[in-house]
Structures are given as structure tokens and as C-alpha cells.
Design a protein around this motif. Structure first.
Motif, PDB file in Angstrom:
ATOM      1  N   GLY A  99       5.005  -1.635   2.507  1.00 40.99           N
ATOM      2  CA  GLY A  99       4.626  -0.286   2.093  1.00 40.99           C
ATOM      3  C   GLY A  99       5.845   0.587   1.847  1.00 40.99           C
ATOM      4  O   GLY A  99       5.893   1.356   0.881  1.00 40.99           O
ATOM      5  N   LEU A 100       6.851   0.469   2.707  1.00 41.58           N
ATOM      6  CA  LEU A 100       8.076   1.252   2.525  1.00 41.58           C
ATOM      7  C   LEU A 100       8.792   0.852   1.242  1.00 41.58           C
ATOM      8  O   LEU A 100       9.316   1.706   0.516  1.00 41.58           O
ATOM      9  CB  LEU A 100       8.997   1.103   3.727  1.00 41.58           C
ATOM     10  CG  LEU A 100       8.517   1.763   5.025  1.00 41.58           C
ATOM     11  CD1 LEU A 100       9.449   1.422   6.177  1.00 41.58           C
ATOM     12  CD2 LEU A 100       8.399   3.263   4.848  1.00 41.58           C
TER      13      LEU A 100
ATOM     14  N   ARG B 194      -4.099   1.171   2.413  1.00 38.12           N
ATOM     15  CA  ARG B 194      -4.489   1.792   3.673  1.00 38.12           C
ATOM     16  C   ARG B 194      -5.874   1.331   4.098  1.00 38.12           C
ATOM     17  O   ARG B 194      -6.782   1.249   3.297  1.00 38.12           O
ATOM     18  CB  ARG B 194      -4.497   3.305   3.547  1.00 38.12           C
ATOM     19  CG  ARG B 194      -3.131   3.872   3.393  1.00 38.12           C
ATOM     20  CD  ARG B 194      -3.207   5.349   3.352  1.00 38.12           C
ATOM     21  NE  ARG B 194      -1.928   5.895   3.773  1.00 38.12           N
ATOM     22  CZ  ARG B 194      -1.679   7.160   3.878  1.00 38.12           C
ATOM     23  NH1 ARG B 194      -2.617   8.049   3.624  1.00 38.12           N
ATOM     24  NH2 ARG B 194      -0.503   7.576   4.251  1.00 38.12           N
TER      25      ARG B 194
ATOM     26  N   ARG C 261       4.087  -2.668   7.289  1.00 37.17           N
ATOM     27  CA  ARG C 261       4.769  -1.411   7.017  1.00 37.17           C
ATOM     28  C   ARG C 261       5.983  -1.583   6.100  1.00 37.17           C
ATOM     29  O   ARG C 261       6.231  -0.750   5.239  1.00 37.17           O
ATOM     30  CB  ARG C 261       5.192  -0.775   8.335  1.00 37.17           C
ATOM     31  CG  ARG C 261       5.773   0.609   8.176  1.00 37.17           C
ATOM     32  CD  ARG C 261       6.138   1.218   9.513  1.00 37.17           C
ATOM     33  NE  ARG C 261       5.061   1.177  10.473  1.00 37.17           N
ATOM     34  CZ  ARG C 261       4.223   2.190  10.718  1.00 37.17           C
ATOM     35  NH1 ARG C 261       4.364   3.303  10.055  1.00 37.17           N
ATOM     36  NH2 ARG C 261       3.292   2.081  11.616  1.00 37.17           N
TER      37      ARG C 261
ATOM     38  N   GLY D 249       2.985   3.803  -6.323  1.00 36.53           N
ATOM     39  CA  GLY D 249       2.461   4.730  -5.320  1.00 36.53           C
ATOM     40  C   GLY D 249       0.992   4.481  -5.046  1.00 36.53           C
ATOM     41  O   GLY D 249       0.561   4.434  -3.879  1.00 36.53           O
TER      42      GLY D 249
ATOM     43  N   ALA E 130       8.308   3.413  -5.999  1.00 37.92           N
ATOM     44  CA  ALA E 130       7.618   4.541  -6.637  1.00 37.92           C
ATOM     45  C   ALA E 130       8.560   5.734  -6.783  1.00 37.92           C
ATOM     46  O   ALA E 130       8.649   6.341  -7.855  1.00 37.92           O
ATOM     47  CB  ALA E 130       6.381   4.930  -5.825  1.00 37.92           C
ATOM     48  N   ALA E 131       9.277   6.045  -5.710  1.00 35.91           N
ATOM     49  CA  ALA E 131      10.180   7.203  -5.738  1.00 35.91           C
ATOM     50  C   ALA E 131      11.308   6.996  -6.746  1.00 35.91           C
ATOM     51  O   ALA E 131      11.628   7.896  -7.533  1.00 35.91           O
ATOM     52  CB  ALA E 131      10.754   7.462  -4.344  1.00 35.91           C
TER      53      ALA E 131
ATOM     54  N   GLY F 254       7.327  -0.344  -1.375  1.00 39.11           N
ATOM     55  CA  GLY F 254       6.496   0.198  -2.444  1.00 39.11           C
ATOM     56  C   GLY F 254       6.766   1.673  -2.682  1.00 39.11           C
ATOM     57  O   GLY F 254       6.883   2.122  -3.823  1.00 39.11           O
ATOM     58  N   TRP F 255       6.882   2.442  -1.577  1.00 33.30           N
ATOM     59  CA  TRP F 255       7.202   3.870  -1.717  1.00 33.30           C
ATOM     60  C   TRP F 255       8.590   4.060  -2.314  1.00 33.30           C
ATOM     61  O   TRP F 255       8.807   4.961  -3.135  1.00 33.30           O
ATOM     62  CB  TRP F 255       7.118   4.597  -0.375  1.00 33.30           C
ATOM     63  CG  TRP F 255       5.733   4.922   0.059  1.00 33.30           C
ATOM     64  CD1 TRP F 255       5.140   4.580   1.246  1.00 33.30           C
ATOM     65  CD2 TRP F 255       4.732   5.662  -0.662  1.00 33.30           C
ATOM     66  NE1 TRP F 255       3.851   5.050   1.292  1.00 33.30           N
ATOM     67  CE2 TRP F 255       3.578   5.724   0.138  1.00 33.30           C
ATOM     68  CE3 TRP F 255       4.707   6.263  -1.911  1.00 33.30           C
ATOM     69  CZ2 TRP F 255       2.413   6.364  -0.274  1.00 33.30           C
ATOM     70  CZ3 TRP F 255       3.546   6.911  -2.323  1.00 33.30           C
ATOM     71  CH2 TRP F 255       2.423   6.952  -1.511  1.00 33.30           C
ATOM     72  N   ALA F 256       9.543   3.216  -1.920  1.00 34.35           N
ATOM     73  CA  ALA F 256      10.900   3.314  -2.471  1.00 34.35           C
ATOM     74  C   ALA F 256      10.881   3.042  -3.977  1.00 34.35           C
ATOM     75  O   ALA F 256      11.530   3.752  -4.755  1.00 34.35           O
ATOM     76  CB  ALA F 256      11.837   2.350  -1.755  1.00 34.35           C
TER      77      ALA F 256
ATOM     78  N   VAL G   9       0.484   1.365  -2.937  1.00 38.72           N
ATOM     79  CA  VAL G   9       0.734   1.563  -1.506  1.00 38.72           C
ATOM     80  C   VAL G   9      -0.448   2.290  -0.870  1.00 38.72           C
ATOM     81  O   VAL G   9      -0.952   1.874   0.175  1.00 38.72           O
ATOM     82  CB  VAL G   9       2.040   2.347  -1.264  1.00 38.72           C
ATOM     83  CG1 VAL G   9       2.209   2.670   0.215  1.00 38.72           C
ATOM     84  CG2 VAL G   9       3.240   1.566  -1.772  1.00 38.72           C
ATOM     85  N   VAL G  10      -0.897   3.350  -1.486  1.00 41.82           N
ATOM     86  CA  VAL G  10      -2.003   4.129  -0.932  1.00 41.82           C
ATOM     87  C   VAL G  10      -3.265   3.281  -0.825  1.00 41.82           C
ATOM     88  O   VAL G  10      -4.012   3.385   0.151  1.00 41.82           O
ATOM     89  CB  VAL G  10      -2.257   5.391  -1.797  1.00 41.82           C
ATOM     90  CG1 VAL G  10      -3.543   6.086  -1.399  1.00 41.82           C
ATOM     91  CG2 VAL G  10      -1.079   6.345  -1.671  1.00 41.82           C
TER      92      VAL G  10
END
Length: 156
Positions: free
Chosen positions: A80-81, A139, A77, A132, A87-88, A83-85, A135-136
Motif C-alpha cells: 500500500g505504501l 481496504r 502495508r 491511488g 500515486a504521489a 502504491g501511495w508513493a 490502494v484505496v
């Protein structure tokens, strides 16, 4: 879903790191169009240290993150977090600056405006999309609401 998006994100970061290291080592091709004529000409220490070397090393870290996201057995996790950070951050930077320039807020040269609108901001947006997607793509079928059936190839 394929795990190659992590590799694409890593390659994106590697290219960006190389550009910044080129500039940090004294290269000037494209620097004025990116950072502005004054910064490119004067190269103050804070700019070289943070804006060139610092961003270059941040991109190296981003490349490692992309490689981590390409692994199915990644670090869970927290990866992934991150990666999202990433991306954002990249999307906000790319879209935000694009909107500011389109709306006419900053005072920049016509050359810098052009290259920022057609190269630099789309480059940031591409990086955000790639991180993004990386990360996706990590899954598992259970995380995405699908279940794997024997022999279906799901989860492989």
C-alpha cells in the motif's frame, strides 16, 4: 470496493512501458513531442539508458505493483505504501509539469507544449489516480470504518 483498479493501474503501466521500449528500440513516433526535438534526434546514451530503457523497466515494476494491489490478500502495508508513493510521484509529475508549462516556465516547441499539455501530463495524472484508487480499493471494511454484517457481501 472493487479490486479492478489495480488491474487498471497495471494496464496503464504496461502501455507506458511499451511506448518507452518502442522508443528505446529506435522508434521515433511521438518521441520529439515527448522528450524534445534535440533529445529525440541525438539520442545520447544516458537518455536511451535511463530515460527510455530505465523508465520502461520502472513501468514494468509499476505494472507488477498494480497487479499486487489488485489482490485482496496483497502484501500488506508495504504494498500500500508503494502504491501511495507511485500515486504521489505520478500526480506531482503530471500536475507540476502541467503548471510549469501553463505558466510559461520551460522553453519548448509549440508541438511539445501541445502534446505535453493534452496527452503526457494527463497520462501521468491518470496513472496517479489509478494507483491511488488501487490502494484505496484494497481496504477491508474494518479499515474503512465499516463493519461487515453476515450475508451483506461486505469483504467479498
Amino acid at each position: 470496493m472493487s479490486h479492478r483498479y489495480g488491474y487498471f493501474a497495471a494496464a496503464w503501466a504496461a502501455v507506458f512501458a511499451c511506448v518507452h521500449f518502442f522508443w528505446a528500440l529506435g522508434g521515433d513516433v511521438g518521441l520529439a513531442a515527448s522528450a524534445g526535438e534535440r533529445l529525440a534526434a541525438e539520442r545520447p546514451g544516458w537518455f536511451v539508458a535511463g530515460g527510455l530503457w530505465g523508465v520502461g523497466f520502472a513501468c514494468v515494476a509499476g505494472g507488477l505493483l498494480g497487479l499486487g494491489l489488485s489482490r485482496r490478500d496483497g502484501c500488506g502495508r508495504s504494498l500500500g505504501l508503494l502504491g501511495w508513493a507511485a500515486a504521489a510521484l505520478l500526480l506531482v509529475r503530471g500536475i507540476g509539469v502541467e503548471l510549469l508549462i501553463i505558466l510559461g516556465a520551460p522553453e519548448i516547441s509549440a508541438e511539445q507544449r501541445f502534446w505535453t499539455l493534452v496527452l503526457w501530463n494527463p497520462w501521468f495524472i491518470l496513472g496517479g489516480v489509478l494507483f491511488g484508487l488501487a490502494v484505496v480499493s484494497r481496504r477491508t471494511p474494518a479499515q474503512s470504518g465499516r463493519t461487515a454484517t453476515p450475508g451483506s457481501g461486505a469483504g467479498s
